[in-house]
Design a protein around this motif. Structure first.
Motif, PDB file in Angstrom:
ATOM      1  N   ARG A 223      45.616 -20.239 -27.540  1.00  0.00           N
ATOM      2  CA  ARG A 223      44.734 -19.173 -26.726  1.00  0.00           C
ATOM      3  C   ARG A 223      43.795 -18.637 -27.314  1.00  0.00           C
ATOM      4  N   LEU A 224      43.965 -18.395 -28.873  1.00  0.00           N
ATOM      5  CA  LEU A 224      42.943 -17.604 -29.616  1.00  0.00           C
ATOM      6  C   LEU A 224      41.743 -18.629 -30.039  1.00  0.00           C
ATOM      7  N   CYS A 225      42.126 -19.815 -30.067  1.00  0.00           N
ATOM      8  CA  CYS A 225      41.127 -20.684 -30.785  1.00  0.00           C
ATOM      9  C   CYS A 225      40.765 -22.067 -29.873  1.00  0.00           C
ATOM     10  N   GLU A 226      39.411 -22.468 -30.127  1.00  0.00           N
ATOM     11  CA  GLU A 226      38.993 -23.597 -29.743  1.00  0.00           C
ATOM     12  C   GLU A 226      39.226 -24.747 -30.861  1.00  0.00           C
ATOM     13  N   SER A 227      40.299 -25.620 -30.380  1.00  0.00           N
ATOM     14  CA  SER A 227      40.897 -26.357 -31.515  1.00  0.00           C
ATOM     15  C   SER A 227      41.394 -25.336 -32.600  1.00  0.00           C
TER      16      SER A 227
END
Lengths: 254, 510
Positions: A223-227
Motif C-alpha cells: 500500500r505504501l510503495c510502488e514495488s
C-alpha cells in the motif's frame, strides 16, 4: 565546507565530561582525561564560564555545568506539548493516507513514540504511546538521525542489531542514507523493522529551528510503495503534515 | 444534491469558526475569528451580536477561500452554537436592541431566587428538565424586558424579537425567525414534552409569546442563505453539546459522549423518552432529525476540568503550558495519596453543595509537585466517574464505553486514567471537531448529502482507544479516598462568606 572547528570540539568534550557521573571536576582532572594541555583546558573553561555554560565552585575551585546550559537543555519542546499541538494534523494525515500515524522523539539512542493515531479502519489496534523503536531501523529514527548526525557516533562502529534481512546494520551505509534523507527531507524504511511493513517519515521543526520530532505513516509495503519505492503521493502528505505541524510550533514558514 | 461539501458554522463562546467537510467527513478547511467579551460589571458578560454576525461572514469567506471553493460546491450549511446566550433585535431594522447576554452572566441571580420562592423549583423542572438558574435564556430575556426602555411594549407587539445565537444567525442568513428544539430546551420557556413554548412558563417568567421564534427540528431546510453563500440551503441547527453528540454518532440509547474542555459535558442518549433526574442532572433534547421523533438526553456537566490545569499553570506556576502537566505527572508513579477536589465555586452534579470549596487532601511530607500534578489530572477522571454513576443511576444500565473529544483528549495519561477509573474503554474519534461535524451531519442528512444515520456511523473511526488496566482494588480504594476528599470540601463557607458567594449561581450547568 570547512572542517570542524577544533576549539568548539574541545569545548563540547569538556561539557560532556561535566555532564558525566562526576559532575564536578578540576582543570587537572579534565586535562588528563582529555589528553590536553592544562592551559588549553583552562582557556576554554574561562570562555564557557563567561557565557554561563559552566560555573566554578568557590570553595573547591572545581567546575560544573552552568545554569544557562541547563536552561537551554530544559527548554527543549515538551513531548506532551508536541502531541497536543500536532493532534488535529496527525488525525488529518491518518484520514488522508488511510494508514496509522506516529510521532516520535529521540530518547537515549532510541525513538520514543509520543503520539499514535490508529489506522482508520476500526480494526483492533493497541495504543503504542510510550514504546521505543530502534533508531536505525525505523523511518522516524532515520528522519531524526539525519538532523542529529552526531548521534551516529554513539551507535558504535560494530554492526547494528538486525530485525529483518532488510535492516541496515552497517553504520557507514546508514550514514550515506542519512545524507540522502537530509537532502530530500523525508525518510523511509521498507521492511527494515517488520517484514512486509513500510513507513515514511518527515522531521518536525520547533520555533528555534531545532528538529523536535518526526511524524510517520506505516502500513503494508504494497500500500505504501510502488514495488519498494515509497509512493510520491503519500510522501507528499507526510511532508506537508510535518510542515504544518512545524508552522503550528512557530518554526519559520518555508 | 449539487455540491461536494458541507459547511459548518460553530458560533462558540470565544470565537466563531467555519469548517468545511467532504463526503467522508474529512476536514477540508478551517477559519476562526475571536470576538470581544464585554464586562460592564462584575458577573456581567456580554457579546456584540453585530460583531459576531460580521465574524461569521468573515470566517465563512475565509474558509471557502482557503480551500478555493465557490458556494455552488456546497450542498448545505449547518449551525452549532454556544447555548443560552440571549439576543433581542428589532424586527424591522434587524438591529440588536442591546448587547447579547452571555450564558456565563450572573445578573439574573436574584431574579432566579425570586422565581424559585414564588413558584418553586419543581414546577420548572417538571416542564423543562432544568433547574432555575442564571445560565438559561428565560431569565436573561426577562431582565432585558425589564431594563431596556420601551422593549417590553414593542416585544408584546411583535416588533422586538428574541433568539439564542442560532436564531440570530438564521435571521441574518435567511430572514426567518426560528430556533431548534435543542436550543429551545435551554430557555426554561419550552415544555420538553410538547416541544412548544409553554404558556404557564411564559407567564411565570413574564415573556410575551409574540417575540419568540418558531421551534423546529434540528435538521431540515430552514431556507436558503443569502450574502456570500447565495443559494446554499441552511439545513441544521444544534446547541454545541448536542451537536457533539451527533458528531460522535451517539444515535443509540445508552451511548455517551464527553467533551473535555475548560469544563466538561457528558451527554447520554436516552432515546425517545425524557428521563427526570433524581441526581441533579439536566433533562434535555439530544436532537430531532427532520420529521422523526425527538431524541432526549441526560446532561451532566463538570464545571472545572481543563480550568484546573490552567489554574495550576497560571496561579501556581509549576508548569509553563497545559500539556506539560503530563510530563510533570509522569515524574511519579501515582498520586502518593493526594487528592484535589476543585470545588472552586461549590460542588456541582451530583452533589449540588454551594457551601463547598476546594480541597487538597492527603498531604504528607512525601508529596511533591509530581503528585500534585497527578492529583490535578485525576480530579477530571474522578469527577467524570461521579457524573457517569449518577447518569446510570437515573437511566439504568452500566457504561459500556465513553466517546471523548475536546482538547484534554491529547493528554494520554489522563485518558488512560479515565479508562481505569470508569472501568470501561475510552475512545477518541479521528475527527476531533465533533461539534462542527455534528452540525454538518445534521445539515447533510436534511439535503440527502448523507443518506442515513448508518452512513454517518461508518464515518466514525477510532483514532485511539484506552482500555482499563487498573487493579479493581486499587481503583475502588482510590474512589473511596476521592469521596472522602469530596466530603471534606462541604460546609466550608460560613454565614459571612455568603455575600461574596452570592455572585455564583450554583444550581446550574456550564
Amino acid at each position: 565546507m570547512s572542517g570542524p572547528i577544533q576549539s568548539i570540539e574541545r569545548a563540547a568534550a569538556i561539557l560532556r565530561l561535566l555532564s558525566g557521573r562526576s559532575r564536578r571536576l578540576g582543570v587537572v582532572e579534565m586535562a588528563g582525561q582529555l589528553g590536553l594541555p592544562k592551559g588549553t583546558v583552562h582557556g576554554i573553561l574561562r570562555t564557557l564560564q563567561s557565557v554561563g555554560f559552566v560555573e566554578q565552585d568557590r570553595d573547591s575551585g572545581k567546575y560544573q555545568l552552568g545554569a544557562a546550559l541547563l536552561h537551554i537543555g530544559s527548554s527543549y519542546l515538551d513531548a506532551n506539548e508536541l502531541r497536543t499541538r500536532a493532534l488535529n494534523w496527525a488525525d488529518a494525515l491518518a484520514t488522508q493516507s488511510g494508514e496509522s500515524v506516529r510521532i516520535g522523539t529521540l530518547h537515549e539512542k532510541q525513538v520514543l513514540i509520543v503520539h499514535h493515531v490508529f489506522r482508520p479502519d476500526d480494526s483492533r489496534q493497541a495504543l503504542e504511546v510510550g514504546s521505543l523503536v530502534p533508531v536505525h531501523a525505523s523511518a522516524l529514527g532515520k528522519a531524526l538521525l539525519a538532523h542529529h548526525r552526531y548521534l551516529l557516533a554513539d551507535l558504535g562502529s560494530g554492526p547494528l542489531p538486525s530485525y529483518t534481512p532488510a535492516t541496515i546494520t552497517d553504520v557507514k551505509r546508514l550514514g550515506h542514507e542519512l545524507e540522502e534523507i537530509s537532502g530530500r527531507g523525508w525518510a523511509s524504511e521498507v521492511g527494515d523493522l517488520f517484514p512486509g511493513v513500510a513507513s515514511i517519515a518527515a522531521p518536525i521543526e520547533d520555533r528555534r529551528g531545532v528538529i523536535a520530532g518526526a511524524i510517520s505513516i506505516s502500513g503494508p509495503i504494497e500500500r505504501l510503495c510502488e514495488s519498494t519505492v515509497p509512493r510520491g503521493e503519500l510522501v507528499g502528505y507526510v511532508m506537508e503534515t510535518a510542515r504544518t505541524v512545524s508552522r503550528e510550533l512557530g518554526a519559520i514558514p518555508w | 444534491m449539487s455540491g461536494r461539501y458541507v459547511v459548518s458554522i460553530d458560533q462558540g463562546t470565544a470565537s466563531s469558526r467555519c469548517l468545511v467537510f467532504d463526503h467522508r467527513a474529512r476536514l477540508v478547511s478551517v477559519a476562526q475569528k475571536e470576538h470581544r467579551h464585554i464586562y460592564p460589571m462584575p458577573g456581567w458578560v456580554e457579546h456584540d451580536p453585530d460583531e459576531i454576525w460580521r465574524n461569521v461572514l468573515t470566517v465563512v469567506s475565509q474558509a471557502l477561500e482557503k480551500a478555493k471553493l465557490s458556494p455552488t460546491e456546497l450542498s448545505a450549511l449547518g449551525i452549532a452554537n454556544q447555548r443560552e446566550t440571549t439576543v433581542l433585535w428589532d424586527r424591522r431594522t434587524g438591529r440588536p436592541v442591546h448587547n447579547a447576554i452571555n450564558w456565563e452572566d450572573t445578573r439574573t441571580d436574584r431574579l432566579c431566587q425570586q422565581l424559585a420562592e414564588e413558584y418553586g423549583q419543581e414546577r420548572f423542572r417538571e416542564k423543562t428538565g432544568l433547574p432555575l438558574s442564571t445560565y438559561f435564556s428565560g431569565p436573561k430575556l426577562r431582565w432585558l424586558l425589564d431594563h431596556v426602555a420601551g422593549v417590553r411594549e414593542r416585544a408584546e407587539a411583535g416588533e422586538v424579537l428574541f433568539g439564542t445565537m442560532d436564531s440570530w444567525l438564521l435571521w441574518n442568513l435567511c430572514g426567518r425567525h426560528v430556533t431548534d428544539v435543542t436550543n429551545a430546551s435551554r430557555t426554561l420557556l419550552m415544555n420538553i414534552h410538547t416541544l412548544d413554548w409553554d404558556d404557564d412558563l411564559l407567564s411565570m417568567i413574564g415573556v410575551p409569546r409574540a417575540m419568540l421564534p418558531e421551534i423546529r427540528p434540528s435538521s431540515e431546510i430552514y431556507g436558503e442563505a443569502g450574502v456570500a453563500l447565495a443559494g446554499v440551503p441552511v439545513a441544521s441547527v444544534l446547541g454545541d453539546q448536542h451537536a457533539a453528540l451527533v458528531g460522535q454518532t451517539c444515535f443509540h440509547p445508552g451511548e455517551v459522549k464527553c467533551t473535555y474542555g475548560t469544563g466538561s459535558f457528558l451527554l447520554l442518549n436516552t432515546g425517545d423518552r425524557p428521563i427526570a433526574s433524581e441526581r441533579g442532572l439536566l433533562t434535555t433534547l439530544g436532537y430531532q432529525l427532520g420529521s422523526s421523533r425527538p431524541t432526549y438526553a441526560l446532561e451532566g456537566s463538570i464545571a472545572i476540568t481543563g480550568a484546573l490545569v490552567q489554574w495550576f499553570r497560571d496561579n501556581i506556576g509549576l508548569i509553563g503550558s497545559a500539556p506539560e502537566i503530563e510530563t510533570l505527572a509522569l515524574t511519579v508513579e501515582d498520586n502518593g495519596g493526594c487528592y484535589f477536589v476543585p470545588a472552586f465555586s461549590g460542588l456541582f452534579a451530583p452533589h449540588w453543595r454551594s457551601d463547598a470549596r476546594g480541597v487538597i487532601a492527603g498531604l504528607t511530607g512525601y508529596i511533591n509537585k509530581g503528585h500534585l500534578a497527578r492529583a490535578v489530572l485525576e480530579a477530571t477522571a474522578w469527577q467524570t466517574r461521579e457524573v457517569v454513576e449518577a447518569m446510570h443511576a437515573d437511566y439504568g444500565g452500566a457504561l459500556l464505553e465513553l466517546r471523548v473529544d475536546g482538547g484534554m483528549t491529547a493528554n494520554n495519561l489522563l485518558m488512560q486514567f479515565l479508562a481505569d477509573v470508569l472501568d470501561a474503554p475510552v475512545m477518541r474519534p479521528i475527527v476531533a471537531e465533533t461539534v462542527s461535524l455534528g452540525a454538518a451531519y445534521a445539515a447533510g442528512l436534511a439535503v440527502g448529502f448523507w443518506p442515513d444515520l448508518d452512513s454517518l456511523k461508518r464515518n466514525w473511526h477510532k483514532a485511539a482507544e484506552w482500555l482499563p488496566k487498573l487493579d479493581p482494588e486499587v481503583r475502588e480504594k482510590g474512589y473511596r479516598k476521592w469521596k472522602k476528599a469530596v466530603a471534606r470540601t462541604i460546609e466550608w463557607l460560613d454565614e459571612d462568606d455568603w455575600l461574596a458567594a452570592d455572585l455564583v449561581s450554583l444550581s446550574g450547568t456550564q
